[in-house]
Design a protein around this motif. Structure first.
Motif, PDB file in Angstrom:
ATOM      1  N   LYS A 118       0.840  -1.188   0.000  1.00  0.00           N
ATOM      2  CA  LYS A 118       0.000   0.000   0.000  1.00  0.00           C
ATOM      3  C   LYS A 118       0.881   1.247   0.000  1.00  0.00           C
ATOM      4  CE  LYS A 118      -3.827  -2.105   2.550  1.00  0.00           C
ATOM      5  NZ  LYS A 118      -4.666  -2.031   3.771  1.00  0.00           N
ATOM      6  N   LYS A 119       0.414   2.265  -0.723  1.00  0.00           N
ATOM      7  CA  LYS A 119       1.154   3.514  -0.785  1.00  0.00           C
ATOM      8  C   LYS A 119       0.152   4.667  -0.782  1.00  0.00           C
ATOM      9  CE  LYS A 119       4.620   6.045  -3.497  1.00  0.00           C
ATOM     10  NZ  LYS A 119       5.496   6.026  -4.690  1.00  0.00           N
ATOM     11  N   PHE A 120       0.346   5.600   0.142  1.00  0.00           N
ATOM     12  CA  PHE A 120      -0.544   6.757   0.201  1.00  0.00           C
ATOM     13  C   PHE A 120       0.137   7.885   0.981  1.00  0.00           C
ATOM     14  CE2 PHE A 120      -1.602   3.828   3.625  1.00  0.00           C
ATOM     15  CZ  PHE A 120      -1.571   4.639   4.758  1.00  0.00           C
ATOM     16  N   MET A 121      -0.406   9.078   0.838  1.00  0.00           N
ATOM     17  CA  MET A 121       0.145  10.263   1.484  1.00  0.00           C
ATOM     18  C   MET A 121      -0.602  10.548   2.787  1.00  0.00           C
ATOM     19  SD  MET A 121       2.024  13.134   1.580  1.00  0.00           S
ATOM     20  CE  MET A 121       2.606  13.586  -0.071  1.00  0.00           C
ATOM     21  N   ILE A 122       0.156  10.785   3.860  1.00  0.00           N
ATOM     22  CA  ILE A 122      -0.412  11.304   5.109  1.00  0.00           C
ATOM     23  C   ILE A 122      -0.052  12.786   5.157  1.00  0.00           C
ATOM     24  CG2 ILE A 122      -0.459  11.152   7.629  1.00  0.00           C
ATOM     25  CD1 ILE A 122       0.501   8.269   7.375  1.00  0.00           C
ATOM     26  N   GLU A 123      -1.038  13.630   5.087  1.00  0.00           N
ATOM     27  CA  GLU A 123      -0.782  15.062   4.990  1.00  0.00           C
ATOM     28  C   GLU A 123      -0.470  15.694   6.342  1.00  0.00           C
ATOM     29  OE1 GLU A 123      -4.137  16.786   3.095  1.00  0.00           O
ATOM     30  OE2 GLU A 123      -3.710  15.899   1.132  1.00  0.00           O
ATOM     31  N   LYS A 124       0.360  16.705   6.293  1.00  0.00           N
ATOM     32  CA  LYS A 124       0.684  17.462   7.492  1.00  0.00           C
ATOM     33  C   LYS A 124      -0.604  17.995   8.126  1.00  0.00           C
ATOM     34  CE  LYS A 124       3.234  21.551   9.074  1.00  0.00           C
ATOM     35  NZ  LYS A 124       4.124  22.677   8.666  1.00  0.00           N
ATOM     36  N   GLY A 125      -0.717  17.847   9.463  1.00  0.00           N
ATOM     37  CA  GLY A 125      -1.907  18.305  10.167  1.00  0.00           C
ATOM     38  C   GLY A 125      -2.948  17.223  10.362  1.00  0.00           C
TER      39      GLY A 125
END
Length: 403
Positions: free
Chosen positions: A289-296
């Motif tokens: 799995k690959k995904f972005m965890i955004e700041k905040g």
């Protein structure tokens, strides 16, 4: 505030508070041994038992009050503590969740979770203690003393445990000086902020540690072989004391005791999950799995789920203290065991909690065998709540040993 209070939980401070904790545990044992001498059989519900003990420990170590909640069961400190720990209905639960999940909104409306009468009692107790200490020039190595220094702007800590993980200066703290182990905190704290620190220490010290003791005792009841092995370690240490009281350093060296407590906190973590705020954009990629965890973003770390996952702990429902033995603990994947959290925002008082748990187990097992009675629920069942709460409590009989 974390940087300010960290020096209150170093190894040296634990040594200073250890005798106070031992006195509380000894008082518990003496109370029940006196009942045995009068011919009584000792049946107890462990959560209530443990809460009374942790209440007394917090009272003496944090607030300088000598209380015995067994010989004086209706004392104000205990009764008000229980009131603080008791939700009055579903609306209190909603308000508690809202304070965390929609904090910006709740700061505006300021919903009250704790009864105002209890709040006022708690405030006056702390402020009265500060006043009496100031008038009589009383100094004790506890949280009240640190908060008094904060209030008066005279706080400079000498961090006497240079290798202590609780002493490392928090990179998020507001400090003016940080050299040669000295730290001067310059922020001016409000009265409510100071009292809030006592409040959370009081609640966490009573509730979390008392549940931990309760679950340890349950596992020792259903695993008599483990109870016997732990008892033998305790007797061996006690025999080497020549009548003296156990010390902080000695109890730290009791390996099997540490394994039993560690495995209990693995199988029965009191805090089911914790939240963290993502401080920078991060790409998660485990090959599948690959995904972005955004700041905040708010990240939930599911402590209970991970510590009961067979991927990390084989046969997770089996109580096996040898997981934490010197021969096996290297097999535990870093990050998979986190009953007190991990990193710069882990529980500041983990040492204190472990100390009061181990001290109670030491004196309890030295003097009593822990046996099931007709009310003991085996296997243990939990209520469907947002916390670790047993369905029917943990009932047992304390049978006096002949040493």
């Amino acid at each position: 505030m974390r940087a300010t209070l960290s020096p209150a939980f170093t190894g040296s401070k634990m040594r200073q508070m250890f005798d106070l904790t031992s006195e509380c545990a000894e008082d518990v044992v003496k109370h029940f041994l006196s009942k045995v001498k009068s011919g009584e059989r000792i049946n107890a519900e462990m959560k209530e038992f443990a809460t009374r003990y942790t209440n007394d420990v917090i009272a003496t170590c944090a607030f300088g009050l000598k209380i015995n909640s067994f010989s004086n069961p209706d004392n104000d400190f205990y009764k008000n503590g229980i009131s603080l720990l008791t939700y009055r209905g579903w609306w209190d639960v909603v308000k508690s969740i809202a304070k965390v999940s929609i904090a910006k909104i709740t700061r505006v409306f300021k919903p009250k979770i704790v009864d105002e009468t209890i709040t006022n009692w708690f405030k006056s107790s702390i402020l009265d203690t500060m006043t009496k200490r100031r008038e009589k020039n009383i100094v004790r190595p506890d949280m009240i003393n640190i908060l008094m220094q904060l209030r008066e702007g005279s706080l400079t800590h000498q961090t006497d445990d240079s290798k202590d993980e609780n002493v490392a200066h928090d990179e998020f703290a507001v400090v003016e000086e940080s050299e040669l182990g000295k730290m001067k905190v310059t922020r001016k704290w409000s009265e409510n902020e100071l009292i809030a620190q006592c409040f959370i220490f009081f609640l966490a010290g009573m509730e979390v540690s008392s549940w931990a003791i309760t679950f340890v005792v349950y596992e020792l009841i259903v695993n008599p072989d483990i109870q016997q092995k732990l008892y033998e370690e305790i007797v061996a240490v006690n025999d080497g004391l020549d009548g003296k009281r156990i010390t902080y350093d000695l109890i730290q060296k009791m390996k099997f005791l540490d394994q039993v407590v560690s495995e209990t906190l693995r199988k029965w973590p009191i805090v089911l999950e914790t939240e963290r705020m993502c401080t920078k954009d991060y790409v998660y990629d485990d090959g599948e799995k690959k995904f972005m965890i955004e700041k905040g973003s708010s990240i939930i770390y599911p402590i209970y789920a991970i510590q009961r996952d067979p991927k990390y702990f084989p046969n997770p429902d089996i109580f096996d203290p040898t997981r934490f033995s010197d021969a096996n603990k290297h097999n535990i994947l870093p990050g998979s065991y986190a009953p007190f959290g991990i990193g710069p925002r882990s529980c500041i008082a983990s040492r204190f909690a472990l100390m009061e748990i181990k001290v109670m187990l030491y004196y309890l097992l030295l003097n009593f065998s822990l046996e099931p009675n007709k009310n003991t629920q085996i296997p243990l069942k939990m209520k469907r709540t947002i916390a670790m709460v047993t369905e029917k409590g943990v009932h047992l009989e304390l049978k006096p040993r002949k040493i």
